[in-house]
Design an enzyme around this catalytic site. Structure first.
Site, PDB file in Angstrom:
ATOM      1  CD  GLU A   1      23.476  24.035   4.370  1.00 48.85           C
ATOM      2  OE1 GLU A   1      23.724  24.749   5.365  1.00 48.85           O
ATOM      3  OE2 GLU A   1      22.524  24.251   3.599  1.00 48.85           O
TER       4      GLU A   1
ATOM      5  CB  THR B   1      29.871  16.019  -1.189  1.00 44.71           C
ATOM      6  OG1 THR B   1      29.973  17.035  -2.188  1.00 44.71           O
ATOM      7  CG2 THR B   1      30.658  16.450   0.028  1.00 44.71           C
TER       8      THR B   1
ATOM      9  CB  SER C   1      24.339  26.427   1.570  1.00 43.88           C
ATOM     10  OG  SER C   1      23.609  25.369   0.971  1.00 43.88           O
ATOM     11  CG  HIS C   2      24.132  24.562  -3.046  1.00 37.93           C
ATOM     12  ND1 HIS C   2      24.016  24.167  -1.735  1.00 37.93           N
ATOM     13  CD2 HIS C   2      24.850  23.599  -3.661  1.00 37.93           C
ATOM     14  CE1 HIS C   2      24.631  23.003  -1.569  1.00 37.93           C
ATOM     15  NE2 HIS C   2      25.144  22.642  -2.725  1.00 37.93           N
TER      16      HIS C   2
ATOM     17  CG  LEU D   1      22.539  16.577  -9.747  1.00 37.63           C
ATOM     18  CD1 LEU D   1      23.269  16.990 -11.022  1.00 37.63           C
ATOM     19  CD2 LEU D   1      23.162  15.300  -9.170  1.00 37.63           C
TER      20      LEU D   1
ATOM     21  CE  LYS E   1      23.643   0.067   4.381  1.00 35.16           C
ATOM     22  NZ  LYS E   1      22.236  -0.098   4.844  1.00 35.16           N
TER      23      LYS E   1
ATOM     24  NE  ARG F   1      15.643  20.724  -3.095  1.00 35.85           N
ATOM     25  CZ  ARG F   1      16.650  20.275  -3.829  1.00 35.85           C
ATOM     26  NH1 ARG F   1      16.626  20.449  -5.133  1.00 35.85           N
ATOM     27  NH2 ARG F   1      17.676  19.661  -3.276  1.00 35.85           N
TER      28      ARG F   1
ATOM     29  NE  ARG G   1      10.493  16.734   5.450  1.00 38.27           N
ATOM     30  CZ  ARG G   1      11.626  16.739   4.770  1.00 38.27           C
ATOM     31  NH1 ARG G   1      11.593  16.813   3.449  1.00 38.27           N
ATOM     32  NH2 ARG G   1      12.790  16.667   5.376  1.00 38.27           N
ATOM     33  CG  LEU G   2       6.584  12.245  -1.500  1.00 36.52           C
ATOM     34  CD1 LEU G   2       5.722  12.594  -2.700  1.00 36.52           C
ATOM     35  CD2 LEU G   2       7.383  10.977  -1.765  1.00 36.52           C
ATOM     36  N   PRO G   3      10.624  13.697  -0.561  1.00 36.94           N
ATOM     37  CG  PRO G   3      12.401  12.224  -0.940  1.00 36.94           C
ATOM     38  CD  PRO G   3      10.915  12.255  -0.757  1.00 36.94           C
TER      39      PRO G   3
ATOM     40  CG  ASP H   1      19.403  17.470  -5.337  1.00 33.79           C
ATOM     41  OD1 ASP H   1      20.497  16.894  -5.485  1.00 33.79           O
ATOM     42  OD2 ASP H   1      19.251  18.692  -5.516  1.00 33.79           O
TER      43      ASP H   1
END
Length: 336
Positions: free
Chosen positions: A189, A160, A47-48, A124, A231, A309, A303-305, A179
């Site tokens: 998206e 956003t 999408s980016h 980012l 939040k 990727r 899983r970790l962020p 991120d």
């Protein structure tokens, strides 16, 4: 069914570069954007990625972004660098800033980079990863045109507004990469679903009355749903303080859209903080981050962020990336 074609990462980078230059961007400004586009596709964030190249080219041609701009750097305090992107692309402005930020953070222990008169910086986390690869803890903030309404309201006032944190690890890749945007999902998206004629899940966007919608076109005319309700609005406001108030950039309510040709340059901002863990942790940073990451990975299914990727990147280097044929046709038309 959407028709796709598999391209290598070098082919994606080359196409991006050629299209941007054909549209009126200097090679110096086009190259970092092309490299980032290929990396974004490799990470699986289509999408980016390449889908944005026709938009970038259109914005160069209509004057929304100056493809020939030269970023202007200043050191305004011992640990502070500012860059005026001069209404050019964010990527070369960030690259110019990082060339000074990284050695400054290593010498001072911590340093900040403020960028104004900028543009859409893409993913980012791509940028904060560069800081982590240099052995620094990288924090990044970027604002965007207003698309999130305040709690209890229905008219967008903040974008956003993503933030990112990248922690250095062993082997050259970040150990942890956070991120995320202040909205439930990135606006790109929703735009992607609108282009493809697909409905969006409930909870992604709201109509002009503040009610949930599954129609991406209606959501784009309304507002993005903030992540976690109030939040998410708080996160967006935090980023607005960091990326706008601290940089002198343009508020989301005054910035022109990142899509379409209406309005002039958006003049948004980015803010980065780079911290050298050696200066603060007494040498314990790597061990603590590794223990945290290993504890999470030890749980079945956890899983970790950033894990996704990393996996996508490895696979993309081997198999290439499937890209939308319609997007390729638009790019080839620009190149001529």
């Amino acid at each position: 069914m959407i028709e796709t074609k598999t391209l290598s990462l070098s082919e994606i980078e080359d196409l991006s570069l050629r299209a941007l230059v054909a549209a009126g961007t200097s090679v110096e400004n086009a190259r970092p954007l092309a490299v980032a586009t290929a990396a974004t596709e490799a990470d699986g964030i289509s999408s980016h990625g390449l889908a944005y190249i026709p938009i970038y080219c259109e914005h160069v041609q209509c004057g929304k972004v100056d493809g020939q701009a030269t970023p202007r750097l200043q050191t305004t305090a011992p640990s502070v660098i500012t860059v005026d992107a001069a209404t050019g692309f964010a990527h070369p402005a960030i690259g110019t800033g990082f060339e000074a930020l990284i050695p400054l953070a290593r010498s001072q222990g911590i340093a900040a980079l403020a960028i104004k008169n900028s543009y859409n910086c893409g993913v980012l986390g791509y940028h904060t990863q560069q800081l982590a690869k240099a052995g620094l803890l990288g924090l990044g903030f970027t604002n965007a045109p207003a698309s999130i309404a305040p709690s209890g309201g229905s008219k967008p006032v903040v974008g956003t507004n993503p933030f990112s944190v990248a922690a250095p690890g062993e082997g050259g890749e970040p150990a942890i990469l956070i991120d995320q945007s202040a909205s439930t999902i990135a606006k790109s998206e929703v735009m992607k679903h609108a282009r493809e004629g697909k409905p969006i899940p409930v909870g992604w966007a709201l109509d002009s009355e503040g009610q949930p919608t599954t129609d991406p076109a209606v959501g784009l005319k309304g507002s993005m749903a903030p992540s976690g309700g109030y939040k998410g609005v708080g996160t967006a406001l935090l980023v607005e303080l960091m990326a706008v108030a601290l940089t002198g950039a343009t508020l989301g309510i005054d910035a022109s859209p990142f899509s379409g040709t209406a309005g002039g340059p958006p003049r948004t901002g980015q803010f980065f903080i780079a911290i050298d863990p050696k200066a603060t942790s007494g040498g314990g940073f790597a061990a603590l981050v590794s223990r945290l990451a290993d504890t999470i990975h030890a749980q079945e299914g956890a899983r970790l962020p950033g894990d996704g990727r990393n996996r996508n990147r490895i696979q993309a280097r081997i198999d290439g990336v499937a890209v939308n044929v319609t997007t390729l046709e638009k790019i080839h038309n620009i190149i001529g």
